[in-house]
Motif scaffolding. Structure first.
Motif, short mmCIF file in Angstrom:
data_model
loop_
_atom_site.label_atom_id
_atom_site.label_comp_id
_atom_site.label_asym_id
_atom_site.label_seq_id
_atom_site.Cartn_x
_atom_site.Cartn_y
_atom_site.Cartn_z
N TYR A 69 0.82 -1.20 0.00
CA TYR A 69 0.00 0.00 0.00
C TYR A 69 0.86 1.26 0.00
O TYR A 69 1.89 1.32 0.66
CB TYR A 69 -0.92 0.02 1.23
CG TYR A 69 -2.12 -0.89 1.11
CD1 TYR A 69 -3.38 -0.39 0.80
CD2 TYR A 69 -1.99 -2.26 1.31
CE1 TYR A 69 -4.49 -1.22 0.69
CE2 TYR A 69 -3.08 -3.12 1.21
CZ TYR A 69 -4.32 -2.58 0.90
OH TYR A 69 -5.41 -3.41 0.78
N LEU A 71 -0.96 4.64 0.18
CA LEU A 71 -2.25 5.32 0.11
C LEU A 71 -2.11 6.84 -0.01
O LEU A 71 -1.27 7.46 0.65
CB LEU A 71 -3.09 4.98 1.35
CG LEU A 71 -3.46 3.49 1.50
CD1 LEU A 71 -4.19 3.27 2.81
CD2 LEU A 71 -4.31 3.03 0.33
N VAL A 72 -2.95 7.39 -0.87
CA VAL A 72 -3.04 8.84 -1.04
C VAL A 72 -4.51 9.22 -1.04
O VAL A 72 -5.38 8.41 -1.37
CB VAL A 72 -2.37 9.31 -2.35
CG1 VAL A 72 -0.89 9.00 -2.34
CG2 VAL A 72 -3.04 8.66 -3.56
N PRO A 73 -4.85 10.47 -0.64
CA PRO A 73 -6.25 10.88 -0.62
C PRO A 73 -6.83 10.94 -2.03
O PRO A 73 -6.12 11.22 -3.00
CB PRO A 73 -6.21 12.28 0.01
CG PRO A 73 -4.86 12.39 0.64
CD PRO A 73 -3.94 11.52 -0.16
N LEU A 74 -8.11 10.66 -2.14
CA LEU A 74 -8.81 10.78 -3.41
C LEU A 74 -9.09 12.26 -3.68
O LEU A 74 -9.44 13.00 -2.76
CB LEU A 74 -10.13 10.01 -3.36
CG LEU A 74 -10.86 9.79 -4.68
CD1 LEU A 74 -10.01 8.90 -5.62
CD2 LEU A 74 -12.22 9.13 -4.44
N ALA A 108 -3.07 2.57 -4.20
CA ALA A 108 -3.03 3.99 -3.82
C ALA A 108 -4.34 4.42 -3.17
O ALA A 108 -4.36 5.38 -2.38
CB ALA A 108 -2.76 4.85 -5.04
N TYR A 109 -5.42 3.72 -3.49
CA TYR A 109 -6.72 4.07 -2.89
C TYR A 109 -7.61 2.84 -2.92
O TYR A 109 -7.63 2.10 -3.91
CB TYR A 109 -7.38 5.22 -3.66
CG TYR A 109 -8.64 5.74 -2.99
CD1 TYR A 109 -8.57 6.70 -1.99
CD2 TYR A 109 -9.89 5.25 -3.35
CE1 TYR A 109 -9.71 7.17 -1.36
CE2 TYR A 109 -11.04 5.71 -2.72
CZ TYR A 109 -10.94 6.67 -1.73
OH TYR A 109 -12.09 7.13 -1.11
N GLU A 110 -8.36 2.64 -1.83
CA GLU A 110 -9.28 1.50 -1.76
C GLU A 110 -10.43 1.85 -0.82
O GLU A 110 -10.21 2.14 0.35
CB GLU A 110 -8.55 0.24 -1.26
CG GLU A 110 -9.44 -1.00 -1.21
CD GLU A 110 -8.68 -2.23 -0.73
OE1 GLU A 110 -9.14 -3.35 -1.00
OE2 GLU A 110 -7.63 -2.06 -0.07
N LYS A 111 -11.63 1.81 -1.36
CA LYS A 111 -12.80 2.10 -0.52
C LYS A 111 -14.01 1.35 -1.07
O LYS A 111 -14.15 1.18 -2.28
CB LYS A 111 -13.08 3.60 -0.46
CG LYS A 111 -14.14 3.99 0.58
CD LYS A 111 -14.24 5.49 0.76
CE LYS A 111 -15.28 5.83 1.83
NZ LYS A 111 -15.40 7.31 2.03
#
Length: 280
Positions: A69, A71-74, A108-111
């Motif tokens: 991972y 992760l970065v903000p959407l 980078a992003y997972e929701k």
């Protein structure tokens, strides 16, 4: 007069009971499927269709290759055709059930939305067609299928001695079989008859050709149904078993997948159910 009425009523009742005994499970499946496609049920249905309809499991391999991972903000907004749109509003409007972004081999992003999570197996719908075309390529590589230029009738007996012999595997891969089939009006008919035990290949033959194969492209799910039949007939494997042995157990997926069935055969045109990370 009353006597004949009672006899007629008895015949009707016996007929209904007979149909219920012979096709009770199928009628119940049709009811459940129709109910699943109601607007208010769609989000849940596309997460659980393999539980609503008959399905078969495709087991993962022993080795799992998990994503790292970063992760970065959407982003809050994005520009489309000169207009700034809200990302959150877009996801809500499109009824998105899950969003996963992979960059440089890392998540980078997972929701997840609408009741889904990382364990949810999302319905592939027509993304399944790409898996089937991959299985065609593997079957060619392994010598089960000689060439994409082979006639489909070489592998499907129902097509022999008909105009379908003109169609090649390549034509089906390129959606240029020329079959006189309307995706919008004919798909539900052929799906319904298949659920009652009528072979899709026998049904497809009856449509005939509207165009010379290879000359006109038109999106048609039955092209992939034909490819699925070819892979199964040529290899001797079911689609799910071939998928499990040649792809799913080899690429390090995290979870088992599922493939829905119609008339005891995998729905080649759109029946796979896979977790979001495994799609990635």
């Amino acid at each position: 007069m009353k006597k004949y009425f009672r006899i007629g009523l008895a015949i009707v009742v016996v007929g209904i009971i007979t149909i219920g005994i012979a096709y009770g499970d199928t009628i119940l499946l049709i009811y459940r499927s129709i109910n699943a496609f109601k607007e208010e049920h769609l989000a849940h249905s596309f997460q659980t269709m393999y539980e609503i309809q008959p399905s078969t499991k495709i087991s993962k391999g022993e080795k799992v290759s998990k994503f790292e991972y970063n992760l970065v903000p959407l982003i809050d907004t994005f520009n489309f055709r000169g207009e700034d749109l809200s990302t959150e509003a877009f996801l809500k409007e499109t009824k998105t059930s899950g969003l996963l972004v992979v960059a440089n081999n890392k998540i980078a992003y997972e929701k997840y939305y609408l009741g889904s999570d990382e364990n949810t197996r999302f319905s592939s719908n027509s993304v399944c067609k790409s898996f089937v075309s991959a299985l065609v390529g593997i079957a060619i590589d392994e010598g089960y299928i000689e060439s994409v230029n082979d006639s489909v009738a070489k592998y499907i007996k129902e097509f022999r001695n008909t105009e379908m012999e003109k169609i090649t595997i390549k034509d089906c891969l390129q959606m240029s079989s020329g079959i006189d089939f309307d995706e919008a009006t004919d798909m539900s008919k052929i799906s319904m008859t298949n659920m009652f035990g009528i072979s899709k290949m026998k049904s497809i033959v009856k449509f005939g050709l509207a165009h010379e194969p290879g000359t006109y492209r038109a999106y048609s799910s039955i092209n992939t149904d034909i490819l699925g039949e070819i892979v199964s007939n040529a290899t001797g494997y079911s689609l799910s078993d071939y998928m499990q042995e040649k792809i799913w157990s080899q690429i390090g997926v995290e979870k088992d997948a599922y493939w829905t069935l119609s008339n005891n055969k995998e729905l080649a045109n759109g029946g796979l159910h896979i977790s979001l990370r495994d799609y990635a």
